[in-house]
Scaffold this motif. Structure first.
Motif, PDB file in Angstrom:
ATOM      1  N   LEU A   7       0.807  -1.222   0.000  1.00  0.00           N
ATOM      2  CA  LEU A   7       0.000   0.000   0.000  1.00  0.00           C
ATOM      3  C   LEU A   7       0.841   1.274   0.000  1.00  0.00           C
ATOM      4  O   LEU A   7       0.349   2.332  -0.392  1.00  0.00           O
ATOM      5  N   ASN A   8       2.101   1.194   0.422  1.00  0.00           N
ATOM      6  CA  ASN A   8       2.959   2.375   0.482  1.00  0.00           C
ATOM      7  C   ASN A   8       3.978   2.431  -0.652  1.00  0.00           C
ATOM      8  O   ASN A   8       4.910   3.226  -0.602  1.00  0.00           O
ATOM      9  N   VAL A   9       3.806   1.605  -1.672  1.00  0.00           N
ATOM     10  CA  VAL A   9       4.753   1.585  -2.784  1.00  0.00           C
ATOM     11  C   VAL A   9       4.777   2.942  -3.487  1.00  0.00           C
ATOM     12  O   VAL A   9       3.751   3.629  -3.560  1.00  0.00           O
ATOM     13  N   ASP A  10       5.948   3.327  -3.971  1.00  0.00           N
ATOM     14  CA  ASP A  10       6.083   4.576  -4.721  1.00  0.00           C
ATOM     15  C   ASP A  10       5.653   4.303  -6.159  1.00  0.00           C
ATOM     16  O   ASP A  10       6.395   3.681  -6.927  1.00  0.00           O
ATOM     17  N   THR A  11       4.474   4.750  -6.520  1.00  0.00           N
ATOM     18  CA  THR A  11       3.918   4.458  -7.842  1.00  0.00           C
ATOM     19  C   THR A  11       4.693   5.143  -8.967  1.00  0.00           C
ATOM     20  O   THR A  11       4.606   4.720 -10.112  1.00  0.00           O
ATOM     21  N   SER A  12       5.478   6.169  -8.650  1.00  0.00           N
ATOM     22  CA  SER A  12       6.286   6.807  -9.697  1.00  0.00           C
ATOM     23  C   SER A  12       7.456   5.918 -10.099  1.00  0.00           C
ATOM     24  O   SER A  12       8.006   6.068 -11.182  1.00  0.00           O
ATOM     25  N   LEU A  13       7.829   4.968  -9.244  1.00  0.00           N
ATOM     26  CA  LEU A  13       8.933   4.053  -9.526  1.00  0.00           C
ATOM     27  C   LEU A  13       8.468   2.663  -9.945  1.00  0.00           C
ATOM     28  O   LEU A  13       9.145   1.993 -10.724  1.00  0.00           O
ATOM     29  N   CYS A  14       7.334   2.213  -9.404  1.00  0.00           N
ATOM     30  CA  CYS A  14       6.864   0.840  -9.631  1.00  0.00           C
ATOM     31  C   CYS A  14       5.583   0.754 -10.453  1.00  0.00           C
ATOM     32  O   CYS A  14       5.104  -0.341 -10.720  1.00  0.00           O
ATOM     33  N   GLY A  15       5.012   1.881 -10.818  1.00  0.00           N
ATOM     34  CA  GLY A  15       3.755   1.872 -11.549  1.00  0.00           C
ATOM     35  C   GLY A  15       2.568   1.892 -10.607  1.00  0.00           C
ATOM     36  O   GLY A  15       2.721   1.864  -9.387  1.00  0.00           O
ATOM     37  N   ARG A  16       1.398   1.932 -11.206  1.00  0.00           N
ATOM     38  CA  ARG A  16       0.179   1.942 -10.387  1.00  0.00           C
ATOM     39  C   ARG A  16      -0.762   0.849 -10.876  1.00  0.00           C
ATOM     40  O   ARG A  16      -0.814   0.543 -12.070  1.00  0.00           O
ATOM     41  N   VAL A  17      -1.492   0.284  -9.939  1.00  0.00           N
ATOM     42  CA  VAL A  17      -2.456  -0.759 -10.275  1.00  0.00           C
ATOM     43  C   VAL A  17      -3.621  -0.110 -11.016  1.00  0.00           C
ATOM     44  O   VAL A  17      -4.227   0.839 -10.523  1.00  0.00           O
ATOM     45  N   THR A  18      -3.916  -0.634 -12.200  1.00  0.00           N
ATOM     46  CA  THR A  18      -5.027  -0.104 -12.992  1.00  0.00           C
ATOM     47  C   THR A  18      -6.169  -1.099 -13.089  1.00  0.00           C
ATOM     48  O   THR A  18      -7.284  -0.726 -13.457  1.00  0.00           O
ATOM     49  N   LEU A  42      17.621   4.722 -22.737  1.00  0.00           N
ATOM     50  CA  LEU A  42      17.347   3.328 -22.373  1.00  0.00           C
ATOM     51  C   LEU A  42      16.967   3.260 -20.894  1.00  0.00           C
ATOM     52  O   LEU A  42      17.690   3.778 -20.028  1.00  0.00           O
ATOM     53  N   VAL A  43      15.824   2.643 -20.602  1.00  0.00           N
ATOM     54  CA  VAL A  43      15.349   2.517 -19.222  1.00  0.00           C
ATOM     55  C   VAL A  43      16.032   1.324 -18.557  1.00  0.00           C
ATOM     56  O   VAL A  43      16.125   0.240 -19.141  1.00  0.00           O
ATOM     57  N   HIS A  44      16.509   1.537 -17.338  1.00  0.00           N
ATOM     58  CA  HIS A  44      17.137   0.468 -16.557  1.00  0.00           C
ATOM     59  C   HIS A  44      16.132  -0.657 -16.323  1.00  0.00           C
ATOM     60  O   HIS A  44      14.976  -0.409 -15.948  1.00  0.00           O
ATOM     61  N   GLY A  45      16.557  -1.888 -16.550  1.00  0.00           N
ATOM     62  CA  GLY A  45      15.680  -3.048 -16.403  1.00  0.00           C
ATOM     63  C   GLY A  45      15.107  -3.220 -15.016  1.00  0.00           C
ATOM     64  O   GLY A  45      14.046  -3.826 -14.846  1.00  0.00           O
ATOM     65  N   GLY A  46      15.776  -2.679 -14.011  1.00  0.00           N
ATOM     66  CA  GLY A  46      15.272  -2.798 -12.642  1.00  0.00           C
ATOM     67  C   GLY A  46      13.907  -2.162 -12.453  1.00  0.00           C
ATOM     68  O   GLY A  46      13.106  -2.631 -11.637  1.00  0.00           O
ATOM     69  N   PHE A  47      13.644  -1.108 -13.210  1.00  0.00           N
ATOM     70  CA  PHE A  47      12.334  -0.464 -13.101  1.00  0.00           C
ATOM     71  C   PHE A  47      11.242  -1.336 -13.720  1.00  0.00           C
ATOM     72  O   PHE A  47      10.121  -1.406 -13.197  1.00  0.00           O
ATOM     73  N   ILE A  48      11.579  -2.020 -14.804  1.00  0.00           N
ATOM     74  CA  ILE A  48      10.622  -2.928 -15.438  1.00  0.00           C
ATOM     75  C   ILE A  48      10.375  -4.113 -14.507  1.00  0.00           C
ATOM     76  O   ILE A  48       9.230  -4.519 -14.284  1.00  0.00           O
ATOM     77  N   PHE A  49      11.454  -4.649 -13.947  1.00  0.00           N
ATOM     78  CA  PHE A  49      11.318  -5.767 -13.008  1.00  0.00           C
ATOM     79  C   PHE A  49      10.489  -5.335 -11.794  1.00  0.00           C
ATOM     80  O   PHE A  49       9.635  -6.090 -11.321  1.00  0.00           O
ATOM     81  N   GLY A  50      10.747  -4.134 -11.295  1.00  0.00           N
ATOM     82  CA  GLY A  50       9.993  -3.634 -10.139  1.00  0.00           C
ATOM     83  C   GLY A  50       8.503  -3.547 -10.414  1.00  0.00           C
ATOM     84  O   GLY A  50       7.679  -3.909  -9.568  1.00  0.00           O
ATOM     85  N   ALA A  51       8.139  -3.071 -11.590  1.00  0.00           N
ATOM     86  CA  ALA A  51       6.723  -2.988 -11.961  1.00  0.00           C
ATOM     87  C   ALA A  51       6.124  -4.387 -12.095  1.00  0.00           C
ATOM     88  O   ALA A  51       4.989  -4.628 -11.665  1.00  0.00           O
ATOM     89  N   ALA A  52       6.893  -5.314 -12.666  1.00  0.00           N
ATOM     90  CA  ALA A  52       6.412  -6.691 -12.813  1.00  0.00           C
ATOM     91  C   ALA A  52       6.240  -7.349 -11.444  1.00  0.00           C
ATOM     92  O   ALA A  52       5.248  -8.045 -11.194  1.00  0.00           O
ATOM     93  N   ASP A  53       7.196  -7.122 -10.545  1.00  0.00           N
ATOM     94  CA  ASP A  53       7.098  -7.657  -9.190  1.00  0.00           C
ATOM     95  C   ASP A  53       5.879  -7.082  -8.468  1.00  0.00           C
ATOM     96  O   ASP A  53       5.125  -7.805  -7.809  1.00  0.00           O
ATOM     97  N   TYR A  54       5.665  -5.785  -8.613  1.00  0.00           N
ATOM     98  CA  TYR A  54       4.503  -5.140  -8.000  1.00  0.00           C
ATOM     99  C   TYR A  54       3.209  -5.729  -8.558  1.00  0.00           C
ATOM    100  O   TYR A  54       2.249  -5.976  -7.811  1.00  0.00           O
ATOM    101  N   ALA A  55       3.171  -6.010  -9.848  1.00  0.00           N
ATOM    102  CA  ALA A  55       1.993  -6.637 -10.458  1.00  0.00           C
ATOM    103  C   ALA A  55       1.780  -8.036  -9.881  1.00  0.00           C
ATOM    104  O   ALA A  55       0.648  -8.422  -9.569  1.00  0.00           O
ATOM    105  N   ALA A  56       2.858  -8.790  -9.720  1.00  0.00           N
ATOM    106  CA  ALA A  56       2.749 -10.144  -9.155  1.00  0.00           C
ATOM    107  C   ALA A  56       2.212 -10.091  -7.727  1.00  0.00           C
ATOM    108  O   ALA A  56       1.313 -10.855  -7.355  1.00  0.00           O
ATOM    109  N   MET A  57       2.758  -9.195  -6.916  1.00  0.00           N
ATOM    110  CA  MET A  57       2.305  -9.066  -5.526  1.00  0.00           C
ATOM    111  C   MET A  57       0.833  -8.651  -5.476  1.00  0.00           C
ATOM    112  O   MET A  57       0.060  -9.148  -4.665  1.00  0.00           O
ATOM    113  N   SER A  58       0.456  -7.760  -6.393  1.00  0.00           N
ATOM    114  CA  SER A  58      -0.933  -7.287  -6.437  1.00  0.00           C
ATOM    115  C   SER A  58      -1.883  -8.400  -6.864  1.00  0.00           C
ATOM    116  O   SER A  58      -3.018  -8.470  -6.370  1.00  0.00           O
ATOM    117  N   ALA A  59      -1.445  -9.272  -7.766  1.00  0.00           N
ATOM    118  CA  ALA A  59      -2.293 -10.393  -8.195  1.00  0.00           C
ATOM    119  C   ALA A  59      -2.570 -11.337  -7.023  1.00  0.00           C
ATOM    120  O   ALA A  59      -3.670 -11.868  -6.888  1.00  0.00           O
TER     121      ALA A  59
END
Length: 127
Positions: A7-18, A42-59
């Motif tokens: 609930l306290n994730v920084d959505t500017s770094l990890c994305g937002r649940v839509t 080029l975007v650092h892959g860690g940000f993509i991984f972070g968004a994917a991880d956040y999506a997994a946790m949200s699922a």
């Protein structure tokens, strides 16, 4: 459905649940100049991984979910200004263990896919 985790994730770094449904989540990440690794954007892959991880946790959507392991593949580059959509689905649940598949897209282009092994603990990992 209401979010119950991260609930306290920084959505500017990890994305937002839509989108949030039982055993499914979508996270949208708007990439910014701060995510770039070079002058070409080029975007650092860690940000993509972070968004994917956040999506997994949200699922999984449990307040005590933690990541145990991940196998991931970066398929195409992401550049500053791209919007990345991560789609996560819980594909298996046994006891505390949840397997979550995540795919990330820029428009219709698959840029990332991963398998996330998560665990739902009885209490918060930090006690």
């Amino acid at each position: 459905m209401q979010p119950n985790t991260h609930l306290n994730v920084d959505t500017s770094l990890c994305g937002r649940v839509t989108k949030l449904q039982e055993k499914y989540a979508e996270v949208l990440l708007h990439t910014t100049r701060q995510m770039a690794v070079d002058e070409k954007g080029l975007v650092h892959g860690g940000f993509i991984f972070g968004a994917a991880d956040y999506a997994a946790m949200s699922a999984v959507n449990d307040p005590n979910v933690v990541l145990g392991a991940a196998v991931s593949k970066f398929i195409a580059p992401v550049k500053v200004g791209d919007t990345v959509l991560c789609r996560a689905s819980v594909v298996d649940a046994k006891g505390k263990k949840r397997e979550v598949k995540v795919q990330a897209f820029v428009q219709d282009l698959l840029v990332f896919e991963g398998s996330f092994t998560t665990f739902v603990l009885e209490k918060h990992v930090l006690g």
